[in-house]
Motif scaffolding. Structure first.
Motif, PDB file in Angstrom:
ATOM      1  N   LEU A   1      23.427  72.725  57.632  1.00  0.00           N
ATOM      2  CA  LEU A   1      23.992  74.014  57.218  1.00  0.00           C
ATOM      3  C   LEU A   1      25.515  73.897  57.227  1.00  0.00           C
ATOM      4  CD1 LEU A   1      22.001  76.907  58.979  1.00  0.00           C
ATOM      5  CD2 LEU A   1      22.254  76.529  56.533  1.00  0.00           C
TER       6      LEU A   1
ATOM      7  N   SER B   1      24.874  75.738  62.504  1.00  0.00           N
ATOM      8  CA  SER B   1      23.523  75.572  63.045  1.00  0.00           C
ATOM      9  C   SER B   1      23.596  74.768  64.336  1.00  0.00           C
ATOM     10  CB  SER B   1      22.642  74.831  62.039  1.00  0.00           C
ATOM     11  OG  SER B   1      21.601  74.155  62.712  1.00  0.00           O
ATOM     12  N   PRO B   2      23.085  75.316  65.441  1.00  0.00           N
ATOM     13  CA  PRO B   2      23.094  74.564  66.704  1.00  0.00           C
ATOM     14  C   PRO B   2      22.391  73.212  66.592  1.00  0.00           C
ATOM     15  CG  PRO B   2      22.469  76.844  67.098  1.00  0.00           C
ATOM     16  CD  PRO B   2      22.546  76.671  65.611  1.00  0.00           C
ATOM     17  N   PHE B   3      21.304  73.169  65.788  1.00  0.00           N
ATOM     18  CA  PHE B   3      20.537  71.926  65.689  1.00  0.00           C
ATOM     19  C   PHE B   3      21.279  70.885  64.844  1.00  0.00           C
ATOM     20  CE2 PHE B   3      17.478  75.289  66.604  1.00  0.00           C
ATOM     21  CZ  PHE B   3      16.846  74.765  67.711  1.00  0.00           C
TER      22      PHE B   3
ATOM     23  N   PRO C   1      17.754  75.964  53.683  1.00  0.00           N
ATOM     24  CA  PRO C   1      16.978  74.915  54.373  1.00  0.00           C
ATOM     25  C   PRO C   1      15.766  74.435  53.583  1.00  0.00           C
ATOM     26  CG  PRO C   1      16.527  77.067  55.336  1.00  0.00           C
ATOM     27  CD  PRO C   1      17.489  77.302  54.208  1.00  0.00           C
TER      28      PRO C   1
ATOM     29  N   ARG D   1      11.389  72.531  55.797  1.00  0.00           N
ATOM     30  CA  ARG D   1      12.056  73.751  55.323  1.00  0.00           C
ATOM     31  C   ARG D   1      12.989  74.335  56.391  1.00  0.00           C
ATOM     32  NH1 ARG D   1      10.051  75.716  50.609  1.00  0.00           N
ATOM     33  NH2 ARG D   1      10.420  77.906  51.065  1.00  0.00           N
ATOM     34  N   LYS D   2      13.529  73.440  57.214  1.00  0.00           N
ATOM     35  CA  LYS D   2      14.555  73.821  58.197  1.00  0.00           C
ATOM     36  C   LYS D   2      15.623  72.738  58.174  1.00  0.00           C
ATOM     37  CE  LYS D   2      11.924  76.699  61.316  1.00  0.00           C
ATOM     38  NZ  LYS D   2      12.486  77.902  61.881  1.00  0.00           N
ATOM     39  N   LEU D   3      16.797  73.095  58.629  1.00  0.00           N
ATOM     40  CA  LEU D   3      17.891  72.122  58.756  1.00  0.00           C
ATOM     41  C   LEU D   3      18.138  71.854  60.231  1.00  0.00           C
ATOM     42  CD1 LEU D   3      20.062  73.719  55.993  1.00  0.00           C
ATOM     43  CD2 LEU D   3      19.380  71.316  56.003  1.00  0.00           C
ATOM     44  N   PRO D   4      18.492  70.607  60.636  1.00  0.00           N
ATOM     45  CA  PRO D   4      18.844  69.481  59.777  1.00  0.00           C
ATOM     46  C   PRO D   4      17.621  68.681  59.344  1.00  0.00           C
ATOM     47  CG  PRO D   4      19.079  68.825  62.063  1.00  0.00           C
ATOM     48  CD  PRO D   4      18.649  70.267  62.070  1.00  0.00           C
TER      49      PRO D   4
ATOM     50  N   ASP E   1      13.584  67.972  61.579  1.00  0.00           N
ATOM     51  CA  ASP E   1      13.564  68.355  62.999  1.00  0.00           C
ATOM     52  C   ASP E   1      14.458  67.419  63.812  1.00  0.00           C
ATOM     53  OD1 ASP E   1      11.801  70.082  65.152  1.00  0.00           O
ATOM     54  OD2 ASP E   1      12.465  68.154  65.924  1.00  0.00           O
ATOM     55  N   SER E   2      15.471  68.021  64.440  1.00  0.00           N
ATOM     56  CA  SER E   2      16.463  67.191  65.165  1.00  0.00           C
ATOM     57  C   SER E   2      15.799  66.307  66.223  1.00  0.00           C
ATOM     58  CB  SER E   2      17.530  68.087  65.801  1.00  0.00           C
ATOM     59  OG  SER E   2      16.949  68.940  66.784  1.00  0.00           O
ATOM     60  N   GLY E   3      14.753  66.823  66.869  1.00  0.00           N
ATOM     61  CA  GLY E   3      14.089  66.029  67.911  1.00  0.00           C
ATOM     62  C   GLY E   3      13.381  64.813  67.324  1.00  0.00           C
TER      63      GLY E   3
ATOM     64  N   TYR F   1      18.417  79.677  72.233  1.00  0.00           N
ATOM     65  CA  TYR F   1      18.664  79.668  70.778  1.00  0.00           C
ATOM     66  C   TYR F   1      18.278  81.009  70.138  1.00  0.00           C
ATOM     67  CZ  TYR F   1      17.674  78.808  65.834  1.00  0.00           C
ATOM     68  OH  TYR F   1      17.613  78.914  64.466  1.00  0.00           O
TER      69      TYR F   1
ATOM     70  N   GLN G   1      10.531  86.172  62.493  1.00  0.00           N
ATOM     71  CA  GLN G   1      10.488  85.024  63.422  1.00  0.00           C
ATOM     72  C   GLN G   1      10.800  85.466  64.846  1.00  0.00           C
ATOM     73  OE1 GLN G   1      13.013  81.753  62.272  1.00  0.00           O
ATOM     74  NE2 GLN G   1      12.176  81.624  60.226  1.00  0.00           N
TER      75      GLN G   1
HETATM   76  N1  LIG Z   1      13.195  72.409  65.828  1.00  0.00           N
HETATM   77  C1  LIG Z   1      14.127  72.336  64.729  1.00  0.00           C
HETATM   78  C2  LIG Z   1      14.799  73.673  64.552  1.00  0.00           C
HETATM   79  C3  LIG Z   1      15.714  73.708  63.319  1.00  0.00           C
HETATM   80  C4  LIG Z   1      16.083  75.118  62.930  1.00  0.00           C
HETATM   81  O1  LIG Z   1      15.556  76.122  63.447  1.00  0.00           O
HETATM   82  N2  LIG Z   1      17.017  75.204  61.989  1.00  0.00           N
HETATM   83  C5  LIG Z   1      17.417  76.498  61.484  1.00  0.00           C
HETATM   84  C6  LIG Z   1      18.941  76.535  61.338  1.00  0.00           C
HETATM   85  S1  LIG Z   1      19.685  76.587  62.936  1.00  0.00           S
HETATM   86  C7  LIG Z   1      16.817  76.694  60.118  1.00  0.00           C
HETATM   87  O2  LIG Z   1      16.865  75.839  59.272  1.00  0.00           O
HETATM   88  N3  LIG Z   1      16.246  77.875  59.916  1.00  0.00           N
HETATM   89  C8  LIG Z   1      15.752  78.266  58.631  1.00  0.00           C
HETATM   90  C9  LIG Z   1      14.515  79.075  58.701  1.00  0.00           C
HETATM   91  O3  LIG Z   1      13.926  79.200  59.788  1.00  0.00           O
HETATM   92  O4  LIG Z   1      14.110  79.545  57.634  1.00  0.00           O
HETATM   93  C10 LIG Z   1      15.130  71.212  65.001  1.00  0.00           C
HETATM   94  O5  LIG Z   1      15.249  70.764  66.152  1.00  0.00           O
HETATM   95  O6  LIG Z   1      15.736  70.722  64.038  1.00  0.00           O
END
Ligand SMILES: N[C@@H](CCC(=O)N[C@@H](CS)C(=O)NCC(=O)O)C(=O)O
Length: 235
Positions: free
Chosen positions: A13, A23-25, A48, A54-57, A68-70, A108, A152
């Motif tokens: 992001l 984005s913290p992740f 994302p 469908r999430k970042l990063p 998924d960062s992990g 978070y 969410q």
């Molecule tokens: N467990 C994931 C969490 C990633 C996450 O929640 N990213 C958020 C941005 S901080 C995101 O992309 N959210 C978009 C959404 O939920 O639609 C990780 O560790 O990468």
């Protein structure tokens, strides 16, 4: 620019307020990559939705796409043999793991509440979080994105509480982090480990951004956390 197969490309992001990502992740992954010294190319995604989860990063490497960062970190550790936690005992690893869950699975969501659910904050935050989306689309996308995130929050459970209750949850988590850090330079002692990347990603996104919240006010009153942020950002 074309992606060469061995290049590590990190989708994240956008940045704002002096942080390379809001984005913290995404910020966590960037600090982690600096910590282990792996070169990468950052690409800012407006949404994302292009990633495998469908999430970042998410990353591209050797023809693979990993979200998924992990799981990204686990992949990098296997692929490159890096492990900033190698010197930790099993009990220390367990403590770091529990802290990670506190940061990522609970604190978070307090940040998400403050950014997306508090009306005054949302008005300022929506232009930042949707900054990469074309201006004409933004007013249409903003309420849809907000409704999704509020869903969410309720699904997690934290969104069922009042604002005061959510902030008291956040303050307790923050106090636990600050007390665990104490006067150590890093969370697990004298040297930085992966939990510092995780904690920094979130703490910087609370403490260094103009989003009003009692959690931020509390954090800024804790000199050990303020000094810790500067220490990790200098890595
Ligand atoms: N467990 C994931 C969490 C990633 C996450 O929640 N990213 C958020 C941005 S901080 C995101 O992309 N959210 C978009 C959404 O939920 O639609 C990780 O560790 O990468």
């Amino acid at each position: 620019m074309q992606t060469t197969s061995s290049e590590l490309v990190v989708h994240q992001l956008p940045g704002a307020w002096g942080l390379s990502s809001i984005s913290p992740f995404c910020l966590k992954l960037e600090v982690y990559l600096r910590l282990v010294g792996l070169p990468f190319r950052a690409v800012v995604d407006a949404t994302p939705f292009g990633g495998p989860k469908r999430k970042l990063p998410w990353i591209e490497h050797d023809g693979k796409k990993i979200g998924d960062s992990g799981f990204i970190i686990e992949y990098l550790e296997r692929r490159f043999g890096v492990d900033p936690d190698a010197r930790l005992s099993a009990a220390e690893r367990a403590a770091a793991h529990a802290l990670r869950r506190l940061v990522e699975e609970n604190l978070y969501w307090v940040l998400v509440y403050d950014r997306w659910a508090v009306d005054d904050n949302w008005r300022a935050f929506r232009t930042v979080v949707l900054g990469g989306v074309p201006g004409a689309v933004r007013p249409l996308l903003a309420p849809i994105a907000r409704r999704g995130v509020l869903r969410q929050l309720r699904g997690h459970g934290i969104g069922l509480h009042s604002g005061d209750e959510i902030h008291s949850i956040g303050r307790r988590d923050l106090a636990a982090l600050a007390d665990f850090l104490g006067d150590k330079p890093y969370l697990m002692g004298a040297a930085p480990t992966s939990i510092d990347a995780t904690a920094y990603g979130l703490l910087a996104n609370i403490m260094k951004v103009p989003i009003a919240t009692p959690v931020r006010d509390d954090a800024l009153k804790r000199p050990n956390l303020v000094a810790y942020l500067e220490r990790v950002s200098a890595l």
